[in-house]
Enzyme design. Sequence first.
Site, mmCIF file in Angstrom:
data_model
loop_
_atom_site.group_PDB
_atom_site.id
_atom_site.type_symbol
_atom_site.label_atom_id
_atom_site.label_comp_id
_atom_site.label_asym_id
_atom_site.label_seq_id
_atom_site.Cartn_x
_atom_site.Cartn_y
_atom_site.Cartn_z
ATOM 1 N N GLY A 188 62.445 36.572 11.043
ATOM 2 C CA GLY A 188 62.870 35.760 12.176
ATOM 3 C C GLY A 188 64.180 36.268 12.703
ATOM 4 N N LYS B 127 64.889 38.828 7.304
ATOM 5 C CA LYS B 127 63.600 38.815 6.626
ATOM 6 C C LYS B 127 63.651 37.923 5.389
ATOM 7 C CE LYS B 127 61.741 43.263 8.120
ATOM 8 N NZ LYS B 127 61.087 44.526 7.692
ATOM 9 N N ASP C 64 68.800 20.319 12.624
ATOM 10 C CA ASP C 64 67.707 21.203 13.057
ATOM 11 C C ASP C 64 66.379 20.792 12.422
ATOM 12 O OD1 ASP C 64 66.657 23.227 14.577
ATOM 13 O OD2 ASP C 64 67.114 24.804 13.131
#
Length: 958
Positions: free
Chosen positions: A643, A647, A758
């Site tokens: 992302g 990794k 988040d």
Amino acid sequence: MSERILVVLLLALNCLLVAKGETADEDFTTLRSLISTWKNTPPNWVVSDPCDDWEGIKCKKTRVTSITLSSFGLGGPLSGDIGSLSELEILDLSYNKDFTGPLPQSIGELRKLSTLILVGCNFNGPIPDSIGNLQELLFLSLNSNSFSGPIPPSIGSLSKLYWLDLADNQLEGSIPVSGDDIFGLDNLHHAKHFHLGKNNLSGTIPPQLFSSEMALIHLLLESNKLVGSIPSTLGLVHSLEVVRLDSNSLDGPVPPNINNLTNVRDLYLSNNKLSGPPPNLTGMDALSYLDMSNNSFKPLDFPEWFTNLKSLTTLKMERTQLQGQVPSSLFGLVNLQTVVLKDNKINGTLDVGSSYSRQLRLVDLETNSIDIFKQNEVPGVTIILKDNPICQEIDERAAYCSSYKSNFSYSTPPNNCVPDTCKSGKISSPNCICAYPYTGTLALRSPSFSNLDNNTRYLMLEESLMRYFKSHFVPVDSVSVMLSHQIMDPTQYLKLNLQAFPSGQDHFNRTGTSQIGFMLSNQTFKPPQPDFGPFYFLADKYEHFGNDEGLPESGKHSNIGIIVGAAVGGLVLLVLLLLSGLYAFRQKKRAEKAIGQSNPFRRWDTVDSKSEVPQLKEARMFSFEDLKKCTKSFSQVNDIGSGGFGKVYKATLPNGQVIAIKRAQKESMQGKLEFKAEIELLSRVHHKNLVSLLGFCFDQGEQMLVYEYLQNGSLKDALTGKSGIRLDWIRRLKIALGTARGLAYLHELVNPPIIHRDIKSNNILLDDRLNSKVSDFGLSKSMIDSEKDHVTTQVKGTLGYLDPEYYMSQQLTEKSDVYSFGVLMMELISARKPLERGKYIVKEIRNALDKTKSLYGLHEFIDPAIGLSSTTLIGFDKFVDLVLRCVEESGEERPKMSEVVREIENILKSAGTNPTEESPSISSSYEEVSRGSSSHPYNSNDTFDLSAGSPYPKVDPV
């Protein structure tokens, strides 16, 4: 003095430490506290190390994991300090009759306990409700004490429980079953043994106690005060082998579906108030022992179906209003041993027939109306016809006109030797050796035989015991079983006197008696089956440990020597400790200097030099080489995702633990302070619904975080079908509940509180049982200022989940997480992205909502994988109401996460689901669905800050 001399002295010190060298401080202190209140403790418990020398104490590394002290002759109360032995797995204090007082509430703090056995002590008072905290418990045996009060309903929460024995106490009240906010024994689907006999339990046998999901093989409720009818749900438990409901006040007819219990060998219904016709038990081909005596059954001709019970050894139907003639075919059943039909209305001719069973020993028809006996003699069989017309009018002097009296007894014969004449209270063993045996009573709760004069059966039991002792290296030379003519008590237990003789000496030490006691108390020894059935053992007090373990004069002299030696050794130790202290201090300085040179973690620039080193509680610092090795140089094979951060690799530590390593790319690495802050934050949060940080690496210019590995991936993968996991409505509710619990912990139990910032489906991970865990704390903020309810900070978050109030004000609060969680709940309902093709899910659902329609008119939004049935989506309306409260525009109008937890728990309860019960493990592979994907649940690649642009249209502040 040179370093070499110091090393030699330190080695000598290590050899001389006798007071406490191996046991962890907290466990050593706890053990000392426990024995300070006990009587008759072994002498070596005074001066030696528990993990090395204390009999009955076993450790792993330095922590006490097992206490097996059965038959030690101990006495006194069990202190509440027992709860401090946090690593304890086995606790057996059986056969110490001088243990008294209540079981402390702190017993519930032994969270790793798998075996709790307190058989044959004298504990009293109520069984503490905290026992329901022992979620690892497999074996719970508290029988033969003086416990009173009700059975704690919390026992029903012990989902792993295999063995439950609370028999022979003074327990009262009803049998607990689950209801609103309480557990019950009906939840124990994995338990195979309910031994609750010989108590004062009252009320009815609840129908909901039984279900087809149960694995019960022994149901023992005899000798209580139970009333009402036998529930028909009993017939659902097809695994049952022994059923004892005798000696209660049960009434009404026996449910006809009881003949579904085709595995039952022993069925006791005697001494109740049962009415109606006797049940037809055709099909119960395993039935061996049947006793329905002393009930109020409807008068009935002798049932022909009795002759279909091919395994029958014992038939007892005293005072059951049987009438008519006994068919001779009954006596032809090949296994039949005993027939007792006293005090009935049986008439006509008694014809045993010429093909009667060669195992038949007793036919008792006393007080009936038989006027003809076809055979005056039946070799090997005792016939009782007293108080029948045949004895009153024809031949009252015949042998069969006398009452039945058992005069059978058995004792183990000598093993081809002449018994010795023993002195000093010793007994001659089967091998003709004088010794002090370990003795006790072996009580068979439902033997499948009634022919007691078969010596082969008892010899087989003795041989089985000896094979077991030898295979487990127990110092037993021989065993002896004895029966007297008074072998059956009112509960119809068959009681045998057991003697075990020591090998190689004339007495056992405490280790020997404890080994024997533990094997019999925890039921690892299984007598030959199926004849002997369930049993329990009660040991007699053993008082012959000998001078080597007691405290007679010779022992006192040896203890004086120990004390003198310890005093002298203490002086030597004092000198050595001073020298070793100087050496340790010097080595510590050297180590600190080396670490300062090689570990960049210690050299981070910080605002406050006093806080250079992160305050870590459990996180481990890995070297780059450590992680490189376990990932095979970060090979592509172990790459399971990537992302924006970097990794993620799957790896296995040398101890076998599977981990996930989040490795930052060079261009995305945080500053030192930020990385340090994240690690410190993660290291102080520990909850089953939060992904655990196991460690980190800040070595050779790398930033890596090491997490626990969760094989079923993210909630996002499950909802989109990538993982192949189907989430039904109940599983989605449980996932929501687990996530809410994790957030409630961060908001309300962590000090200072933490705002995740988040929350989204990609940051909710699922373990092998689909328990949800909140992950990725990279954007989290601590509420450091306790006087404020918010943190003013730059806006960061994920498109679609972000709290609009936070976006407008830049004031982050706990209610910002609540909003994100509300969006996540909508995602659980619909499996849709929060923002998709310009449509915002919160707005879409609000516009479509119609509370006058079924499912609030949201049919088009419901994920087809759930289904649209209102019977399937129990509590859907309440769930949607909760969602809408969570996404209120004003944070003040949103609920706290603890309120959200309670609401979801209530929805699950209304759906008939236990909110604390975990789902079974599933086999979906997290690795297969994650490898090669564009993102990975351990990191976020779609977060943003204010400079990235707004996810919402600009709104003028009010």
